[in-house]
Design an enzyme around this catalytic site. Structure first.
Site: not given
Length: 489
Positions: A311-313
């Site tokens: 989700w973060h990258g």
């Protein structure tokens, strides 16, 4: 538009606060009785869309399309017998849009805050399927998704937290509440502008010049990013809650002194609280939670952290970061399970002194581990993260990089050093770096949470002077304004 900008502080928010206050105070009866609409909330919705589109006009159609589809699915779910299928369609749409823009789009165009408004709408659809939302009009829904204090970086509010507030006809805000909310906003603004952005200069220099760093330099860069992210994210959360509070709304707490945690489980109870809650409620529990045996519980925890990393990258470095947290989380949980069951790690009764020492060691080790994990979170790739770790572990100690130390030499402080003629000292160039680093660490480990500070704050001369000094100093530092880190996620 950013909270830490002239446009927001001197133009947008004063107009929004005044307009919303006037409509709530003088226009409510006319709007409800004659126009049959809630003018104040319509005004706030319009203001939120202006705020959102100010920085990225192209993101507005994406947001409106997402809101239209999700609200349409909500209306269908209310009347259809196939609500489960509609929920599935909504999940496919939202996750598909998020993946499409964030991972399959090749970085061509990424709508601002898409991760946050997508998760917000997933929570709405799931709660609607569970019949916990009740009737929701289009204005309240639009405001729930796009409310400008939270749309860029959260917190990820649940329907049950905001819709009851929207439903209240009377939302009077006392002057004391405005004072405390404004105080919270100023504390958050100063965290971002005065601390996070200063540490950010050192971080940017370090990752741009990895080959020139020695062990001391690498440690400074690593620690600077840990502090930059802390003050950047907590500063945003404070500002968001302060802005909402001045308008008469209460946002959920999203950040509570995570670096004081004695283990990784405690850390995640204080860092990005609403994201952890979202994954727990809508991923961990549906996967089975802790209801299907110990091994399945540990696997579910790992899956949650894997998804969190993704989700973060898009890079592998985010997966490494997620798995570093996931593995330690599982190991800590296994240890705690063993202790609670009287296993080989079962602890005997200890004195208060021994408990304090043990907790202190736990805080230090957890902080060190989180520091190392943040290297992968910040680095452009796994390769560059490993390069920085190699620099740190090479034990090549020498004089700190002159340019790196210069990132901390703020003009307002350096002028004082010159007046005191301390600049004649050979190591004067490093004074501010040491002071700012020590100050940041002191606030992290020994400072009170900003929310706790403002809850007890009184509208007196001392607090007013503190607020004024911090506000003026922050505004004078807007020339080096930068966006918030979590806007990229």
């Amino acid at each position: 538009m950013l909270f830490n900008s002239y446009d927001f502080v001197f133009l947008f928010f004063p107009l929004v606060l005044a307009g919303y206050g006037i409509l709530k105070t003088y226009g409510q009866r006319f709007c409800d009785g004659v126009l049959k609409v809630n003018c104040a909330d319509i005004f706030l919705l319009a203001a939120s869309l202006v705020f959102y589109g100010w920085q990225s006009p192209g993101s507005v159609p994406v947001l409106l399309c997402s809101m239209a589809v999700n609200y349409g699915l909500f209306l269908l779910m209310e009347k259809s017998r196939h609500s489960r299928a509609l929920l599935g369609a909504g999940l496919v749409f939202n996750i598909g849009a998020l993946v499409g823009f964030k991972y399959a789009g090749g970085g061509v165009f990424l709508p601002l805050g898409i991760s946050f408004f997508t998760f917000t709408q997933i929570a709405f659809l799931v709660e609607s399927y569970k019949k916990t939302t009740g009737k929701v009009d289009i204005i309240s829904y639009g405001l729930y998704v796009s409310f400008f204090p939270k749309i860029m970086q959260g917190p990820i509010a649940l329907p049950g937290e905001l819709f009851p507030q929207f439903a209240k006809k009377e939302r009077r805000v006392s002057w004391e509440q405005i004072f405390r909310s404004f105080y919270l906003f100023i504390l958050g603004l100063s965290k971002k502008v005065l601390l996070a952005d200063t540490f950010g200069k050192a971080v940017d220099f370090g990752y741009t010049n990895l080959s020139a760093l020695n062990t001391w330099d690498g440690l400074i860069v690593m620690l600077s990013y840990t502090l930059q992210l802390y003050f950047d994210f907590s500063g945003y959360c404070d500002m968001a809650m302060g802005i909402a509070g001045m308008l008469g709304f209460e946002l959920p707490v999203n950040f509570r002194s995570p670096y004081k945690a004695a283990n990784i489980i405690e850390f995640w109870k204080g860092w990005h609280i609403t994201l952890t809650r979202f994954f727990t409620k809508y991923l961990y529990i549906p996967l089975g939670g802790n209801r299907k045996g110990r091994a399945r519980t540990y696997l579910n925890c790992l899956l949650v952290f894997l998804v969190s990393g993704i989700w973060h990258g898009t890079g592998w470095q985010f997966i490494v970061w997620g798995m570093m947290h996931g593995v330690l989380y599982v190991l800590t949980r296994m240890w705690k399970d063993s202790v609670s069951e009287g296993g080989p790690f079962h602890s005997r009764r200890r004195t208060s002194w021994a408990i304090t020492v043990r907790r202190g060691i736990g805080v230090l080790l957890t902080f060190l581990y989180v520091n190392v994990a943040w290297i992968f979170f910040r680095a452009p790739s796994v390769k560059e993260a490993i390069v920085l770790l190699q620099k740190i572990c090479s034990f090549q100690f020498g004089r700190l990089n002159w340019s790196l130390a210069g990132c901390f030499n703020l003009d307002e402080f350096w002028y004082v050093i010159k007046v005191l003629k301390l600049d004649r000292w050979q190591s004067a160039h490093y004074i501010l770096m040491m002071l700012i680093m020590a100050g940041g660490l002191s606030l992290v480990f020994f400072g009170r949470n900003a929310l706790d500070v403002v809850k007890k704050a009184k509208p007196n001369i001392i607090n007013t002077l503190i607020m004024t000094a911090l506000l003026v100093w922050s505004i004078l530092s807007f020339s080096g304004v930068s966006s918030f880190l979590y806007v990229n996620f």
